[in-house]
Design a protein around this motif. Sequence first.
Motif, mmCIF file in Angstrom:
data_model
loop_
_atom_site.group_PDB
_atom_site.id
_atom_site.type_symbol
_atom_site.label_atom_id
_atom_site.label_comp_id
_atom_site.label_asym_id
_atom_site.label_seq_id
_atom_site.Cartn_x
_atom_site.Cartn_y
_atom_site.Cartn_z
ATOM 1 N N VAL A 83 0.851 -1.184 0.000
ATOM 2 C CA VAL A 83 0.000 0.000 0.000
ATOM 3 C C VAL A 83 0.893 1.242 0.000
ATOM 4 N N ALA A 117 -9.074 -3.009 6.662
ATOM 5 C CA ALA A 117 -9.044 -1.871 5.733
ATOM 6 C C ALA A 117 -7.860 -1.981 4.784
ATOM 7 N N ASN A 118 -6.733 -2.457 5.276
ATOM 8 C CA ASN A 118 -5.566 -2.640 4.407
ATOM 9 C C ASN A 118 -5.842 -3.679 3.332
ATOM 10 N N ASP A 174 -8.478 -2.325 0.656
ATOM 11 C CA ASP A 174 -8.120 -1.134 -0.118
ATOM 12 C C ASP A 174 -7.911 -1.503 -1.585
ATOM 13 N N THR A 175 -8.438 -0.649 -2.460
ATOM 14 C CA THR A 175 -8.244 -0.863 -3.898
ATOM 15 C C THR A 175 -7.545 0.313 -4.575
ATOM 16 N N GLU A 176 -7.571 1.488 -3.952
ATOM 17 C CA GLU A 176 -7.095 2.690 -4.634
ATOM 18 C C GLU A 176 -5.605 2.932 -4.462
ATOM 19 N N GLN A 177 -4.966 2.293 -3.473
ATOM 20 C CA GLN A 177 -3.554 2.566 -3.209
ATOM 21 C C GLN A 177 -2.721 1.294 -3.143
ATOM 22 N N SER A 178 -3.253 0.218 -3.676
ATOM 23 C CA SER A 178 -2.647 -1.102 -3.481
ATOM 24 C C SER A 178 -2.007 -1.648 -4.748
ATOM 25 N N ASN A 226 -10.632 3.377 -0.271
ATOM 26 C CA ASN A 226 -9.363 4.010 0.052
ATOM 27 C C ASN A 226 -9.195 3.982 1.565
ATOM 28 N N LEU A 227 -8.229 3.189 2.058
ATOM 29 C CA LEU A 227 -8.114 2.996 3.492
ATOM 30 C C LEU A 227 -7.727 4.280 4.216
ATOM 31 N N HIS A 228 -6.888 5.128 3.602
ATOM 32 C CA HIS A 228 -6.505 6.379 4.255
ATOM 33 C C HIS A 228 -7.714 7.303 4.402
ATOM 34 N N TYR A 252 -10.789 6.366 4.596
ATOM 35 C CA TYR A 252 -11.669 5.758 5.594
ATOM 36 C C TYR A 252 -11.264 6.173 7.009
#
Length: 751
Positions: free
Chosen positions: A625, A689-690, A693-697, A717-719, A721
């Motif tokens: 991530v 959440a990690n 996550d789809t947007e930063q992985s 996006n976990l951040h 969230y």
Amino acid sequence: MDETTGTVMQPTGDTDTTSPARAQVPTPAQTDAPAPFDPAALASCPSRFFNRELSWLAFNERVLAEASNMNYPLLERLRFLSISGSNIDEFLMVRVAGLAGQVRRQIEEASIDGLTPGQALAATHEKVLELETIQQKTWAGLKAEMAEAGIAVIGDETLDPEREQWLKDYFATDIMPVITPQAIDPAHPFPFVANQGIGVLFSLNRIADNAPVMEMVLIPAPLPRFVRIPGEEAAWISIEDLICRNAGTLFPGFKVGGHGVFRILRDSDLEIEEDAEDLVRYFRSAIQRRRRGLVIVLQLQGKFDPAAEEMLRGQLGLDQALIMKTEGLIGFSGVSAICDEDRPELKFEPYSPRYPERVLEHDGDIFAAIREKDIIIHHPYESFEVVIDFLRQAARDPDVIAIKQTLYRAGKQSAIISALIAAAEQGKSVTAVVEIKARFDEEQNLLWAGQLERAGVQVIYGFIDWKTHGKVSMVVRRESDLGNGRGGYRTYCHFGTGNYHPITARIYTDLSYFTADPAAGRDAGKLFNFVTGYVEPDETELLSISPMTLRSRLYELIATETANAKAGKPAAIWAKMNSLTDPELIDHLYTASQAGVDVDLVIRGICCLRPGIEGFSENISVKSVIGRFLEHSRIWAFANGADLPSRQAEVLITSADGMSRNLDRRVEIMIPMRNKTVHDQVLDQVMLANFIDTEQSWLLHPDGTSERVGEVEEPFNLHRYFMTNPSLSGRGASLASGRKVPKLSLRRGNI
């Protein structure tokens, strides 16, 4: 030579590494891998591991790809370019310098992936040159976008008369008095060029007799790397370009024939001598020696005069050094100055960390909040101030009698240090374990140690061979009611996954665990006795401590999952860390996978484990991530006979990565999360959440390539969230009114 950037580089094949959607770990060991990855042969083959250095470079390529991520504001993308440049500098000064040193000493011992130091150095040089080319292309694109946005980065182009005059005046008043031109000839010895030093070589001809003269100008470190030219329309110029623009002023009576900018990096690692009688005195002298370490990189900009280049090569002693030539910028870490431009619309929206509501409900009394029940603080979403306030409150509380604290990195302006000094001045017993072997923070830590000692703090420097890397703070407080009808002493503890550093706590995601559990207090006391007096704990109740029991505890937990899988029970391992390089730990995970254990890993940086090989590691997935915040927390979760996530799972946080140095050569801690709310926060919030996550992985493939997670119907996006939702253990009673935390759910395709 690349036509776009002019970077001289070695051929790297046909792989497209410039795409931000895909990055590769081009390890030469892949060519020796049994095709198509025969499981039986792989079990004893070095090809079951990725090369550590090349895996790290692949991580930095992912960081660099964020500079081209159009989902980020422009100046934040520029910041990622700066971070990439800073990362590579440190990597070259330490890891590549180490490889070069092994080659000079003719060491032929292969690393776990089968590469000799010579082979690894050659492959690493090739990849660094490849990344340099991508950096130059990225810089060219960002410059163009910034120009369209009204932020110009100029070189030698002509400006309007007002700005031209300002540059001349600024050079005369702020630059000329600081720099010192030096002729390069037999009468003038070649000057010392500091680590990360930038210099300019000028080829001149004296007008009086047309005699050729070579002059060097070394740019002093205190000068700004980029200068902002006043005006409503932003314009920036690098310090080297500013000096070159004013060569006529600098060298009156000479005709300037040409110039070339250069930069060097030196070996900056410190070797520890086991027989050092005085560790502090040794490190003070070692820091001085590091500044004069061997040159391991020479960067050349512009059309260098061949004679000048030959002179530099000869004077700098470039044995096993990498030479990088480019027409573009050198030293990308310096572009961070431009990110300070006052253009909020080109940056992330400001974010203010929350202060834990549970502490506020107790009128700021942190001890009362911890007595109620354990609490996890999730940085940077929750403020690091609570950690500082924990010590500040201890310092001024008359019932606190003792404070013990580990310090690995504390920063240059540390409120933690101030709190410890205040406690000592209040007459409390204060012990600080200051790790002076913290790389690149040795000098700062020595300064802190001196200040602490002068205030009456008992300062301990730990072990000569091992770094004290565990993040632990304990406060002993006199209380009238311990819940047993009588008074006595209660111990409050803080265990962290990150450093006691207020600056990095704003951008690193870490966990701070507070507890008044008596067992944790007893274990923390044993840990400090071990570091301060070499009293090795005979046993501990909660803590696992490396280099004694942390490795074996992990193996026990992995073995339990392996046995459960063989018995047909649910079996899974979730883990999050910065790096995974230890071959024995990796082999234990391979064995678990082969037994049917689902192993899902979030590894931000180096990963030497090769996932997804049928019959060998097919049950292992690895993702990385990369985003607005730096993922730094270290967490392990074991299914323990039930499907993850569940209350039955064993959940632990740790200061240790999955590296041999953390497990064998550092003092680290690992502690289980036994409180229900804390357990759920770490497992059902942070870990889940990690994974979803789809947007930063990025997903790591068996062949060493990493690929962004593609577009999905419901992106997450976990951040974002965690920036918009309170944590579970820190929320207190404030959600009773109906404000809910969105519950996360696991879809197997997410991991």
